[in-house]
Design a protein around this motif. Structure first.
Motif, mmCIF file in Angstrom:
data_model
loop_
_atom_site.group_PDB
_atom_site.id
_atom_site.type_symbol
_atom_site.label_atom_id
_atom_site.label_comp_id
_atom_site.label_asym_id
_atom_site.label_seq_id
_atom_site.Cartn_x
_atom_site.Cartn_y
_atom_site.Cartn_z
ATOM 1 N N LEU A 121 43.754 41.714 43.573
ATOM 2 C CA LEU A 121 42.755 40.645 43.746
ATOM 3 C C LEU A 121 42.669 39.782 42.494
ATOM 4 N N GLN A 122 42.757 40.406 41.326
ATOM 5 C CA GLN A 122 42.665 39.667 40.067
ATOM 6 C C GLN A 122 43.941 38.868 39.786
ATOM 7 N N ASN A 123 45.082 39.549 39.828
ATOM 8 C CA ASN A 123 46.327 38.937 39.365
ATOM 9 C C ASN A 123 46.962 38.005 40.388
ATOM 10 N N ASN A 124 46.828 38.345 41.665
ATOM 11 C CA ASN A 124 47.503 37.547 42.699
ATOM 12 C C ASN A 124 46.612 36.497 43.349
ATOM 13 N N TYR A 125 45.276 36.719 43.322
ATOM 14 C CA TYR A 125 44.384 35.835 44.060
ATOM 15 C C TYR A 125 43.253 35.262 43.218
ATOM 16 N N GLY A 126 43.260 35.521 41.917
ATOM 17 C CA GLY A 126 42.343 34.847 40.997
ATOM 18 C C GLY A 126 40.888 35.246 41.083
ATOM 19 N N VAL A 127 40.583 36.446 41.612
ATOM 20 C CA VAL A 127 39.189 36.905 41.629
ATOM 21 C C VAL A 127 38.785 37.293 40.202
ATOM 22 N N GLU A 128 37.580 36.881 39.791
ATOM 23 C CA GLU A 128 37.111 37.184 38.440
ATOM 24 C C GLU A 128 37.035 38.699 38.228
ATOM 25 N N PRO A 129 37.710 39.226 37.210
ATOM 26 C CA PRO A 129 37.713 40.688 37.012
ATOM 27 C C PRO A 129 36.348 41.260 36.684
ATOM 28 N N LYS A 130 35.466 40.452 36.069
ATOM 29 C CA LYS A 130 34.144 40.976 35.715
ATOM 30 C C LYS A 130 33.289 41.264 36.951
ATOM 31 N N ARG A 131 33.689 40.757 38.111
ATOM 32 C CA ARG A 131 32.963 41.035 39.347
ATOM 33 C C ARG A 131 33.496 42.277 40.052
ATOM 34 N N LEU A 132 34.599 42.836 39.560
ATOM 35 C CA LEU A 132 35.291 43.906 40.258
ATOM 36 C C LEU A 132 35.071 45.262 39.585
ATOM 37 N N THR A 133 34.956 46.306 40.402
ATOM 38 C CA THR A 133 34.894 47.684 39.925
ATOM 39 C C THR A 133 35.778 48.539 40.820
#
Length: 286
Positions: free
Chosen positions: A226-238
């Motif tokens: 999600l972070q590397n391929n689709y640009g989702v902000e990593p700080k929102r992810l756990t």
């Protein structure tokens, strides 16, 4: 005599050579094992943080419902007191006026709490409907979307998401993850917990000790995709793994095992924004 001396020397050289190769391989395996332990501890910390956020979100929804019930009961008591005042000639107009103001204030706060809950529910339903409509018929077989206690759960089957017996994302999962990533990106006011789950069959793979490791590594793979391929902000992810200990079906059947081998993407409102909504209550009448 010469040959009897050379034979033991050759044997020693062979033993030393084999020992050298064995030590090198051992060192490499020990290094891989240490890296895996560090990575697993990091994932466990992130998972615990995500679990706390999820627990907090469920508690807030329950608290909101309790507040609504409490305010309704208070309103009923005030109304009953007002009726008694109206039926009694000994009560003055001042007391009646005060009770009316309190009832009006209580009604406003009840309506505010209801509006907050409706707003949260409406956003979740819009999110869910947008995602569901974007999925193809084949994707819908492997993706289950539902809302439970104010939280959106997106459950993905492992045979669609990963390569067989692995934690690597399969190529066919790309299109589905892209649609989920767009929803996550569009709704910036939400945090995202990726939770890996397995069945109860023991796993035997190099550098994967058990189902705890497998579930955590699978969740980490989805987060990184999600972070590397689709640009989702990593700080929102756990990312976190629950191993085999959160089944949704009976592991005694193949169908049940298949349901338990899943990865859940759990989308929850951010705590600070939720509390801001509740905090903006109507002022009580003076």
């Amino acid at each position: 005599m010469k040959y009897s001396i050379l034979a033991p020397i050759a044997l020693v050289v062979v033993v030393l050579t084999q020992s050298c190769v064995s030590n090198k391989k051992y060192t490499q395996l020990q290094s891989s094992y240490n890296q895996l332990q560090d990575k697993n501890r990091d994932l466990e910390q992130k998972y615990q943080s995500g679990q706390q956020d999820l627990t907090g979100s469920s508690t807030r929804v329950k608290s909101l419902e309790e507040q609504i019930a409490s305010e309704k009961l208070n309103n009923s008591n005030l109304q009953e007191a007002l009726n008694k005042c109206l039926s009694s000639t000994s009560q003055g107009n001042v007391n009646i006026s005060k009770l009316v103001d309190e009832i009006n204030s209580s009604n406003k706060y009840i309506q505010h709490l209801v509006n907050v809950k409706n707003t949260s529910d409406s956003l979740n339903m819009v999110l869910t409907n947008n995602l569901t409509r974007s999925l193809s018929a084949d994707e819908s077989k492997d993706v289950n979307v539902k809302v439970l206690k104010g939280v959106v759960y997106i459950s993905l089957s492992d045979n669609m998401l990963y390569k067989s017996g692995s934690y690597e994302i399969s190529e066919k999962a790309g299109a589905t993850l892209a649609k989920i990533a767009k929803i996550i990106t569009d709704y910036k006011g939400y945090d995202v917990l990726i939770e890996g789950n397995t069945d109860n069959l023991p796993i035997s793979k190099p550098n994967i000790r058990n189902n705890w490791d497998l579930s955590a590594l699978r969740a980490s793979s989805v987060v990184q995709s999600l972070q590397n391929n689709y640009g989702v902000e990593p700080k929102r992810l756990t990312a976190g793994g629950r191993g085999e200990y959160n089944p949704v079906a009976d592991n005694s059947t193949e169908s049940g095992k298949a349901q338990n081998r899943r990865t859940q993407i759990i989308i929850t409102p951010k705590l600070d924004q939720f509390m801001d909504l509740i905090g903006k209550a109507p002022e009580k009448a003076q």
